[in-house]
Design a protein around this motif. Sequence first.
Motif, PDB file in Angstrom:
ATOM      1  N   GLY A  19      38.842  45.271   0.167  1.00 22.59           N
ATOM      2  CA  GLY A  19      39.058  43.893  -0.232  1.00 22.59           C
ATOM      3  C   GLY A  19      38.795  43.600  -1.689  1.00 22.59           C
ATOM      4  O   GLY A  19      38.510  42.459  -2.050  1.00 22.59           O
ATOM      5  N   GLY A 103      42.551  43.122  -1.633  1.00 26.37           N
ATOM      6  CA  GLY A 103      42.475  41.918  -0.820  1.00 26.37           C
ATOM      7  C   GLY A 103      43.654  40.998  -1.044  1.00 26.37           C
ATOM      8  O   GLY A 103      44.767  41.442  -1.373  1.00 26.37           O
ATOM      9  N   TYR A 147      39.811  37.759   6.593  1.00 23.70           N
ATOM     10  CA  TYR A 147      39.379  37.379   5.251  1.00 23.70           C
ATOM     11  C   TYR A 147      38.568  36.092   5.396  1.00 23.70           C
ATOM     12  O   TYR A 147      39.064  35.096   5.940  1.00 23.70           O
ATOM     13  N   THR A 183      36.221  40.816   3.151  1.00 27.63           N
ATOM     14  CA  THR A 183      37.274  41.365   3.994  1.00 27.63           C
ATOM     15  C   THR A 183      36.616  42.161   5.106  1.00 27.63           C
ATOM     16  O   THR A 183      35.792  43.046   4.838  1.00 27.63           O
TER      17      THR A 183
END
Length: 883
Positions: A19, A103, A147, A183
Amino acid sequence: MTPPRVVALRAEHVASALGIDEPAPRLSWRLEGAGSATGYEIEVCRDLETAPEICAVAAVGAQALVPWPARGLAPRERAVVRVRTTNDHLVGDWSDELVVERGLTRDAWSAPWVSPSVAASSEGPRPAFLLRAEYDRPEGARRVRLYLAAHGVYQLEHDGIRVDDTELAPGWSSFGHRLRYQTFDLDQASAGVHALGVWLADGWYRGRLGFNGGLWDVYGRDIALRAQLEVMHEDGSVVQVPLSWTWSPAPITATGLYEGERHDARLEQDGWSAPGFDGGAWNHAAVLDDAAFGAALEGPVGPPVRCVEEIRPVAVDWRPDGRVRLDFGQNVSGRLRFTATANRGHVVRLHHAEVLEDDALAVRPLRTASSVDEYVFAGSGTESWEPRFTIHGFRYAEVEGWPADAPVSVVARVIHSDMQRAGWFTSSHALLNRLHENVVWSMRDNFVDLPTDCPQRDERLGWTGDIQVFAPAAAFLFDCTGVLRSWLRDVAAEQAADGTMRNFHPWLECGFPSAPAAAWGDAAVIVPWTLYERTGDVQVLRDQAGSMAAWVDQVDALTGGTGLWDASFQLGDWLDPAAPPDRPGDSGTDRHLVATAYHARSARLTAQAFDVLGDPERAARYAQVADRALAAFRREYVAPSGRIVSDTVTALSVALEFGLLADDEQRAIAGRRLVELVRANDHRIATGFVGTPLVCDALVRVGAVDTAYHLLLQTECPSWLYPVTMGATTVWERWDSMLPDGSVNPGEMTSFNHYALGAVADFLHRVVGGLAPSEPGYRRVLVAPQPGGGLTSGGARHLSPYGEIDVHWERTGATVSVTATLPEGVEGEIVLPGDAARHRIVAGTTTLTGSFRPASEDPSRPRLWNVHSPEDRIEMERAGVVA
């Protein structure tokens, strides 16, 4: 010979690259094993492609922050990276795999903000909330990602199990400008229905912050969650899964970073974060207007906050009032975890303090941070608990209401940013070693997502002056680049928005002057420059160049272009030991001398930064600003005789270490006067925040090594070792935070855990231990220990970007030997004590031996004995000296 193996592969400054925001993250690694590498091969295997990309990299300059060798990563794209060495026609083994996954970009966020409480009902410690949502994972899904961002602090559960071990996520940033998200990899889940559960509380977002009573709702009155769940199919297509969130009050009935946490286990709801839970009585979360939130969402650039260690008490004392007092033997940032059995409704309270006074917890230094945790038992058998959303600074704790006759089962959980340890120091002086360990602990306790001043009272702010003086020591002790890069983004964002550097960042209006101040605002320049020097990362300078220039431009304007900063608010040599307890800024050093000196220093460093960045025009411009400030300093503060007008240890140290004197004659005059003042004060500390990091180096610079060691090893108050003799396990805010009689300093501002005065650790590493970088990133090192003070051995180790560098020296009578071990990619020079010759060294181990003569600037002075040295003990007995 087989080439060495690549180890410790990482992207940017993080070991876990899930991420991250960078489309082309730079790679770094170290080597393990004998031999050298003439080149490297980097393999990049993309998630949706079968053929790997293999790129060759020449060895020269490789290994640290190597540019991404392949096509940049698209948003959500995942790649597996391996590296191996090459040498002639031989290749080494592949490194362990590093997963790098980018991400979301800002425009890829479409999930709404949802909230269980659109507005806070009142000031005061507020309850936490539980939020849950279910989703259906389809058959054949390739990947599932969540997320997650929040206004507040959170913990995530999936199917009833906590997903990771991060604490106080997403941390603290300038929420009006930037908000970090995490993430989460949910790939292990099978097809079918699953549940997400989130604990959510105020944290830094709307909990109380600051001193003078503090502020509530600093960033907003909502507590909210933004969760975007995405499923990637085998063909690479991505589908966002809508989530319908409901909420319920958590069993955490009140929680605050300063206040502590109250948990009523009778209110727990079994299975609330598992699929199939009956949440019919839960409330639907409110959907908030996304347009109200302008902060940029970004991935983390540094490590998360975690529990990194557990400490058991070294003493357990049942008190007459029924409380159980626990001494953990170490002042920490963290919280307690206990295990016990009690009847339903029984209450246990946990009280915290750093020190004892009059055989009681000294809670006055906490000011209004009550720091009490409370647990109400469910009565369901053996129960274990620790708070989730608070943190305390403490060595001592008292447990109120511990079940009678039950064994005490309590541990301290040490919580801070999970930085890799990178630096060590050792010597033959036990108190000096303990001082260094205290510095290490104070850094650990105050790097809780960003660099703070203290972990215990109602403050805990990102003071710029503290990290400005401490940055060189910090960068040696831990890989703190990620933490500081994140904090510097806050600095730059708020500086641009407000038109000035604040004295702490993130900034909040809690009664402290907002005017710019020298040494504090100069962190905008000195911290990024220090990170560049210690890591070789030019990107830090690129990222912060605008902030560096803006600070110097602002101060230049305040001087009217004269270079003399002689007006406006200044903190000066803060916490000069001569200042009264209630007026810590009343230093004997002219605060405008400090301001002008720092202006010259920061302007010069900014010029050097633009030179590194290949911008000669701006480099020349800031060199001219530095020259004006230098001329103003000499004109205003250096007398025609060469004496510094402000006749203090700090003023002289600043003039010498910042290169502000005109010639060798002036430096000699300043050096002699500095030695006179240090000796006249019986080698006790006479400096505050500004002078303390400089004075030992200034003494060594003018050849007064013996005086520097007298000062360093003094044990009478004020001194670095006085707190050690008083049992300190961290660095104190004041030289006399505890008075010799064991009472706490009467000043309202008294902490036992500040790292700023521990900035002397940098001197221990470079001069006592003998290890200093001579090129950015430790590509070249200078090994030049300067023994003194009766020490018979010393050394320093540092885990550089290229591997561990180890320096050690030993003195036996009139002989001193210095040993340096360098990894591949590093070379340097050894300078033996008392010998100007420089001896080139390369990778491997080198030992040089020479004669040793202790420094003796004044042969009439008694020798400075080291009572912790067996050799000196024997000589003291022969000489009839009483320890």
